[in-house]
Each structure stands twice: as C-alpha cells, then as structure tokens.
Design a protein around this motif. Structure first.
Motif, PDB file in Angstrom:
ATOM      1  N   PHE A  50       0.799  -1.226   0.000  1.00 51.28           N
ATOM      2  CA  PHE A  50       0.000   0.000   0.000  1.00 51.28           C
ATOM      3  C   PHE A  50       0.830   1.274   0.000  1.00 51.28           C
ATOM      4  O   PHE A  50       0.271   2.358   0.031  1.00 51.28           O
ATOM      5  CB  PHE A  50      -0.936   0.006   1.215  1.00 51.28           C
ATOM      6  N   GLY A  51       2.147   1.176  -0.018  1.00 53.32           N
ATOM      7  CA  GLY A  51       2.949   2.386  -0.046  1.00 53.32           C
ATOM      8  C   GLY A  51       4.427   2.081   0.036  1.00 53.32           C
ATOM      9  O   GLY A  51       4.850   1.177   0.761  1.00 53.32           O
ATOM     10  N   LYS A  52       5.211   2.856  -0.696  1.00 56.04           N
ATOM     11  CA  LYS A  52       6.651   2.632  -0.726  1.00 56.04           C
ATOM     12  C   LYS A  52       7.312   2.796   0.643  1.00 56.04           C
ATOM     13  O   LYS A  52       8.221   2.031   0.986  1.00 56.04           O
ATOM     14  CB  LYS A  52       7.282   3.579  -1.739  1.00 56.04           C
ATOM     15  N   PRO A  53       6.898   3.788   1.464  1.00 47.79           N
ATOM     16  CA  PRO A  53       7.533   3.928   2.780  1.00 47.79           C
ATOM     17  C   PRO A  53       7.365   2.696   3.671  1.00 47.79           C
ATOM     18  O   PRO A  53       8.183   2.456   4.562  1.00 47.79           O
ATOM     19  CB  PRO A  53       6.824   5.153   3.383  1.00 47.79           C
ATOM     20  N   LEU A  54       6.305   1.897   3.432  1.00 43.67           N
ATOM     21  CA  LEU A  54       6.040   0.723   4.258  1.00 43.67           C
ATOM     22  C   LEU A  54       6.966  -0.445   3.929  1.00 43.67           C
ATOM     23  O   LEU A  54       6.909  -1.477   4.597  1.00 43.67           O
ATOM     24  CB  LEU A  54       4.577   0.301   4.090  1.00 43.67           C
ATOM     25  N   LEU A  55       7.830  -0.262   2.932  1.00 45.92           N
ATOM     26  CA  LEU A  55       8.815  -1.309   2.620  1.00 45.92           C
ATOM     27  C   LEU A  55       9.823  -1.485   3.752  1.00 45.92           C
ATOM     28  O   LEU A  55      10.588  -2.453   3.766  1.00 45.92           O
ATOM     29  CB  LEU A  55       9.548  -0.966   1.326  1.00 45.92           C
ATOM     30  N   VAL A  56       9.819  -0.552   4.693  1.00 44.94           N
ATOM     31  CA  VAL A  56      10.723  -0.680   5.843  1.00 44.94           C
ATOM     32  C   VAL A  56      10.377  -1.906   6.687  1.00 44.94           C
ATOM     33  O   VAL A  56      11.246  -2.473   7.361  1.00 44.94           O
ATOM     34  CB  VAL A  56      10.671   0.609   6.705  1.00 44.94           C
ATOM     35  N   ILE A  57       9.103  -2.352   6.638  1.00 41.88           N
ATOM     36  CA  ILE A  57       8.690  -3.501   7.446  1.00 41.88           C
ATOM     37  C   ILE A  57       9.333  -4.798   6.941  1.00 41.88           C
ATOM     38  O   ILE A  57       9.911  -5.552   7.728  1.00 41.88           O
ATOM     39  CB  ILE A  57       7.158  -3.601   7.482  1.00 41.88           C
ATOM     40  N   PRO A  58       9.258  -5.125   5.633  1.00 44.07           N
ATOM     41  CA  PRO A  58       9.963  -6.341   5.191  1.00 44.07           C
ATOM     42  C   PRO A  58      11.475  -6.243   5.385  1.00 44.07           C
ATOM     43  O   PRO A  58      12.133  -7.261   5.634  1.00 44.07           O
ATOM     44  CB  PRO A  58       9.592  -6.464   3.709  1.00 44.07           C
ATOM     45  N   LEU A  59      12.041  -5.049   5.295  1.00 42.67           N
ATOM     46  CA  LEU A  59      13.472  -4.902   5.554  1.00 42.67           C
ATOM     47  C   LEU A  59      13.794  -5.227   7.011  1.00 42.67           C
ATOM     48  O   LEU A  59      14.802  -5.879   7.316  1.00 42.67           O
ATOM     49  CB  LEU A  59      13.925  -3.479   5.215  1.00 42.67           C
TER      50      LEU A  59
END
Length: 215
Positions: free
Chosen positions: A15-24
């Motif tokens: 749902f958003g590029k900033p939320l890619l921090v979670i899989p990282l």
C-alpha cells in the motif's frame, strides 16, 4: 518469531513505498535469528524465522513492483496531460487552459458557457489578461498548434502534502527556441474514484547569463 510477525505484517508494503521498511526489518530480524549457534541442539524459532523471511521477500518484492508500476503509470499519464495542456494553449483556448489549472472541485461544470463567463465577469477578464501576459503562453503560441514537445528529463513523481505530484520539463526538439516549459501537476481522486490531474504551475525556463570569470 519476531521475524515471522514482521514477515506477515509485510503485506502492508503493497500500500505504499515507505512501508517497505517492514519487510526490511523482517529480513534483519531473520538474519539475526539464523546466525550461527553453538552446540548440537537447534535453537527454537529458526523455522519461524525462515518462514518470516520468505513472507518478507515475497511481500516486499510485490510492494516494490506495485510502487514501480504506479510511478510508471502516473508518469505516462502526467506526460500526456502536460502535452494536451500545451496543445490547448497553442490553439488559443485560454478558457480551457485556465480550467485545467484548477482542481476538479473548483472547475466549472461542462454545461457552463466559459466564453460568456470570462467575457462578462470582471474577475474572469483579469484572469484571462494575466494568463495571456505570461511568457510561457507566448512561447507556446509562437510555436503553434501541433508543435512537437519532448521530455527534457524523466518525469519526477513524488508524494507530498498527502497527494501525488508530477514535475515535468518539456523542450523544443528542433532547437528553434532555447526556452523550456517547466510544469508541475497535482493528482487527486474525485468522489467517483477517478484520478484527476490539474496544473499547479507552468513556467518558462530561460537560460541564465553566466560569468565564467570576474575581472
């Protein structure tokens, strides 16, 4: 187990590029969990960490693709809208160009006679006169309808103030004019769920004088 939890939560990265921090973060936790251990007995939770990392990689990859596809789609739409906007100005349809400079909420209905409004309204006359005096309009009009404009650089899509924005720089590929048209677009979703672009600003970029040496 923390890696597994973060891996499952990685679904929000769609749902958003900033939320890619979670899989990282899930991958980081997984690497810590799968570090070398001493002894013959396998630590508890290693299998959960592996599953969590699989979720993180899967959802993270999908999130990256969705973000890339959305940016590419918005960029193509913004380029077409900007070229259509320049063509409207080139044809001398200043009333329509002024309407495209408003967001969808403030535009007049399609049933309204724009010629009559801008001709009879004092504020409308001032808006038209101000628009006609702009340097970018004069350059676009001088090139005429059907003139070719090309991107000087890739379209820049950004997310600011709670909305998507596009920044474009268009130039004359024939080299007849050194000036470039700098366009800023906003993208909003209307009440029917349709995306609506509007021109936030459109200015003429002219070459600046430079001083290679100071005597």
């Amino acid at each position: 187990f923390l890696c597994l939890l973060l891996g499952v939560l990685s679904v929000v990265s769609l749902f958003g590029k900033p939320l890619l921090v979670i899989p990282l973060a899930a991958l980081a936790a997984g690497l810590v969990a799968l570090r070398k251990y001493s002894g013959d007995e396998r630590p508890v939770g290693m299998r959960a960490a592996m599953v969590g990392m699989v979720f993180a990689v899967g959802f993270g990859s999908c999130g990256l693709f969705v973000s890339w596809f959305k940016t590419r789609t918005l960029g193509a739409q913004a380029e077409k809208f900007a070229l259509d906007y320049i063509e409207v100005i080139a044809r001398g349809d200043d009333f329509y160009a002024l309407e495209l400079g408003k967001d969808y909420v403030n535009r007049f209905p399609t049933t309204m006679d724009l010629n009559q409004h801008y001709a009879l309204s004092e504020s409308g006359k001032e808006a038209v006169d101000e628009f006609k005096s702009q340097a970018m309009r004069q350059v676009i009009r001088s090139r005429g309808s059907g003139a070719i404009w090309v991107l000087d650089r890739p379209v820049n899509i950004s997310y600011t103030r709670g909305r998507e924005r596009a920044e474009l720089m268009l130039r004359d590929p024939t080299g007849e004019t050194a000036a470039k048209i700098h366009i800023f677009l906003d993208y909003l979703i209307d009440s029917r769920g349709n995306g609506q672009w509007h021109v936030e600003d459109c200015i003429l970029e002219t070459p600046l004088y430079t001083a290679p040496a100071v005597l």
